[in-house]
Design a protein around this motif. Sequence first.
Motif, mmCIF file in Angstrom:
data_model
loop_
_atom_site.group_PDB
_atom_site.id
_atom_site.type_symbol
_atom_site.label_atom_id
_atom_site.label_comp_id
_atom_site.label_asym_id
_atom_site.label_seq_id
_atom_site.Cartn_x
_atom_site.Cartn_y
_atom_site.Cartn_z
ATOM 1 N N SER A 20 0.810 -1.213 0.000
ATOM 2 C CA SER A 20 0.000 0.000 0.000
ATOM 3 C C SER A 20 0.849 1.273 0.000
ATOM 4 C CB SER A 20 -0.931 -0.014 1.223
ATOM 5 O OG SER A 20 -0.176 -0.103 2.409
ATOM 6 N N ALA A 21 2.133 1.162 0.442
ATOM 7 C CA ALA A 21 2.941 2.367 0.564
ATOM 8 C C ALA A 21 4.107 2.378 -0.421
ATOM 9 C CB ALA A 21 3.474 2.481 1.995
ATOM 10 N N ALA A 22 3.965 1.684 -1.536
ATOM 11 C CA ALA A 22 5.006 1.679 -2.559
ATOM 12 C C ALA A 22 5.147 3.087 -3.140
ATOM 13 C CB ALA A 22 4.646 0.687 -3.655
ATOM 14 N N PRO A 23 6.328 3.404 -3.665
ATOM 15 C CA PRO A 23 6.546 4.752 -4.228
ATOM 16 C C PRO A 23 5.516 5.120 -5.288
ATOM 17 C CG PRO A 23 8.620 3.590 -4.017
ATOM 18 C CD PRO A 23 7.543 2.590 -3.684
ATOM 19 N N SER A 24 5.135 4.149 -6.121
ATOM 20 C CA SER A 24 4.103 4.420 -7.116
ATOM 21 C C SER A 24 2.737 4.129 -6.521
ATOM 22 C CB SER A 24 4.317 3.525 -8.354
ATOM 23 O OG SER A 24 5.572 3.795 -8.939
ATOM 24 N N PRO A 25 1.783 5.045 -6.610
ATOM 25 C CA PRO A 25 0.462 4.826 -6.021
ATOM 26 C C PRO A 25 -0.274 3.676 -6.703
ATOM 27 C CG PRO A 25 0.449 6.768 -7.430
ATOM 28 C CD PRO A 25 1.879 6.333 -7.303
ATOM 29 N N SER A 26 -1.192 3.094 -5.974
ATOM 30 C CA SER A 26 -1.983 1.996 -6.509
ATOM 31 C C SER A 26 -2.762 2.451 -7.722
ATOM 32 C CB SER A 26 -2.947 1.476 -5.437
ATOM 33 O OG SER A 26 -3.874 0.589 -5.997
ATOM 34 N N ARG A 27 -2.798 1.610 -8.731
ATOM 35 C CA ARG A 27 -3.584 1.929 -9.922
ATOM 36 C C ARG A 27 -5.062 1.620 -9.714
ATOM 37 N NH1 ARG A 27 0.684 -0.981 -13.256
ATOM 38 N NH2 ARG A 27 2.287 0.583 -13.639
ATOM 39 N N ALA A 28 -5.356 0.763 -8.723
ATOM 40 C CA ALA A 28 -6.756 0.436 -8.464
ATOM 41 C C ALA A 28 -7.399 1.556 -7.645
ATOM 42 C CB ALA A 28 -6.846 -0.883 -7.709
ATOM 43 N N PRO A 29 -8.597 1.967 -8.019
ATOM 44 C CA PRO A 29 -9.259 3.038 -7.273
ATOM 45 C C PRO A 29 -9.637 2.607 -5.866
ATOM 46 C CG PRO A 29 -10.767 2.048 -8.847
ATOM 47 C CD PRO A 29 -9.418 1.461 -9.134
ATOM 48 N N ILE A 30 -9.738 3.570 -4.969
ATOM 49 C CA ILE A 30 -10.163 3.318 -3.596
ATOM 50 C C ILE A 30 -11.612 3.779 -3.450
ATOM 51 C CG2 ILE A 30 -9.764 3.862 -1.170
ATOM 52 C CD1 ILE A 30 -6.827 4.297 -1.873
ATOM 53 N N LEU A 31 -12.484 2.867 -3.064
ATOM 54 C CA LEU A 31 -13.914 3.140 -2.928
ATOM 55 C C LEU A 31 -14.303 3.141 -1.453
ATOM 56 C CD1 LEU A 31 -15.233 0.702 -5.700
ATOM 57 C CD2 LEU A 31 -14.459 3.077 -5.963
ATOM 58 N N LYS A 32 -15.270 3.979 -1.124
ATOM 59 C CA LYS A 32 -15.765 4.038 0.254
ATOM 60 C C LYS A 32 -17.246 3.689 0.262
ATOM 61 C CE LYS A 32 -12.350 7.230 2.112
ATOM 62 N NZ LYS A 32 -12.114 8.435 2.949
ATOM 63 N N PRO A 33 -17.581 2.425 0.585
ATOM 64 C CA PRO A 33 -18.990 2.024 0.632
ATOM 65 C C PRO A 33 -19.733 2.765 1.736
ATOM 66 C CG PRO A 33 -17.522 0.119 0.617
ATOM 67 C CD PRO A 33 -16.676 1.318 0.888
ATOM 68 N N SER A 34 -21.042 2.874 1.573
ATOM 69 C CA SER A 34 -21.873 3.514 2.591
ATOM 70 C C SER A 34 -22.622 2.453 3.386
ATOM 71 C CB SER A 34 -22.866 4.480 1.948
ATOM 72 O OG SER A 34 -23.668 3.815 0.976
ATOM 73 N N VAL A 35 -22.781 2.692 4.684
ATOM 74 C CA VAL A 35 -23.492 1.762 5.552
ATOM 75 C C VAL A 35 -24.991 1.981 5.392
ATOM 76 C CG1 VAL A 35 -23.891 1.037 7.929
ATOM 77 C CG2 VAL A 35 -21.579 1.687 7.194
ATOM 78 N N VAL A 36 -25.686 0.926 5.006
ATOM 79 C CA VAL A 36 -27.134 0.982 4.820
ATOM 80 C C VAL A 36 -27.861 0.617 6.108
ATOM 81 C CG1 VAL A 36 -29.090 -0.027 3.562
ATOM 82 C CG2 VAL A 36 -26.941 0.442 2.372
ATOM 83 N N ARG A 37 -27.305 -0.383 6.824
ATOM 84 C CA ARG A 37 -27.977 -0.895 8.019
ATOM 85 C C ARG A 37 -26.961 -1.683 8.835
ATOM 86 N NH1 ARG A 37 -33.394 -4.795 7.979
ATOM 87 N NH2 ARG A 37 -33.712 -4.832 10.239
ATOM 88 N N THR A 38 -27.211 -1.807 10.136
ATOM 89 C CA THR A 38 -26.372 -2.654 10.983
ATOM 90 C C THR A 38 -27.243 -3.716 11.644
ATOM 91 O OG1 THR A 38 -26.629 -1.285 12.964
ATOM 92 C CG2 THR A 38 -24.816 -0.737 11.465
ATOM 93 N N TYR A 39 -26.601 -4.829 11.989
ATOM 94 C CA TYR A 39 -27.275 -5.955 12.625
ATOM 95 C C TYR A 39 -26.442 -6.406 13.824
ATOM 96 C CZ TYR A 39 -29.477 -6.255 7.987
ATOM 97 O OH TYR A 39 -30.131 -5.972 6.811
ATOM 98 N N PRO A 40 -27.081 -7.087 14.788
ATOM 99 C CA PRO A 40 -26.306 -7.630 15.912
ATOM 100 C C PRO A 40 -25.380 -8.745 15.441
ATOM 101 C CG PRO A 40 -28.674 -7.563 16.416
ATOM 102 C CD PRO A 40 -28.530 -7.312 14.942
ATOM 103 N N HIS A 41 -24.240 -8.858 16.122
ATOM 104 C CA HIS A 41 -23.281 -9.936 15.841
ATOM 105 C C HIS A 41 -22.693 -10.401 17.164
ATOM 106 C CE1 HIS A 41 -19.214 -11.524 14.588
ATOM 107 N NE2 HIS A 41 -20.017 -12.195 13.791
ATOM 108 N N ASP A 42 -22.510 -11.703 17.297
ATOM 109 C CA ASP A 42 -21.984 -12.285 18.529
ATOM 110 C C ASP A 42 -20.566 -11.778 18.789
ATOM 111 O OD1 ASP A 42 -21.148 -13.840 20.631
ATOM 112 O OD2 ASP A 42 -21.482 -15.772 19.637
#
Length: 256
Positions: A20-42
């Motif tokens: 992730s910290a190589a001198p050349s930046p990643s060619r793959a785009p960085i996406l930020k998903p949005s939270v639609v809903r949350t559920y309980p988890h053990d």
Amino acid sequence: MVVRPVMVLLSAALAVFSVSAAPSPSRAPILKPSVVRTYPHDPRAFTEGLVLDGSTLLEGTGLNGQSEVRRVALETGAVLARAAVPREVFGEGVTVLNGRVYQLSWRNGQAFVYDARTLKRMGTLPYEGEGWGLTTDGTRLIQSDGSDQLTFRDPQTFRVLGRVRVTDAGQGVVNLNELEFVNGQVYANVWMTDRIARIDAKTGRVTAWLDLSAVARQHPRVDPDDVLNGIAYDAKTGHLLVTGKRWNRLYELKLP
């Protein structure tokens, strides 16, 4: 992934950092998903695998003496059924194909096979090397082992059918962990990070990164291993369901 010695943790973290910290930046785009809903988890579940099977979740958990496959109600987080593995086994990724649930073991060289409806164990399949994440493209099983490789396996014999190296900007992406297959792409947790790699299953090229740091910040680590891990796909909504090891919430995400 798992509890490891400090030097191993440091070397793994540095290996991911080198991608992730190589001198050349990643060619793959960085996406930020949005939270639609949350559920309980053990919050006791050391999540290693997650898959949506109909209206309920199948979840594989890890740690020796605590590993199992469980069927979980999405809305409430209640465990509806469970099947334990031998105490000496550290359970890993799970997937479901043709009415069968497959569960990896970390270093025991066995994949456990269950009836998807009853969770009754039907047998075991041997393999060499470590087992981390598992998914399916509907025909083959796809496995990760902590390296930069995805291995394609025959679901009847677990025989290796092929491999692909995962890369971004020409560099191998290591520590691939829990997996989910979605429309020709493999989504992979990268162990000890707050990112998910979206990978072209044919070429191994990372086509995007999902940045889930905002979600992960909601779960301060009591233990260093309490990291993001667990990806399921809801074909009805097109959303992802994600959680982490010992997290008390599961998140439904809409992709950009």
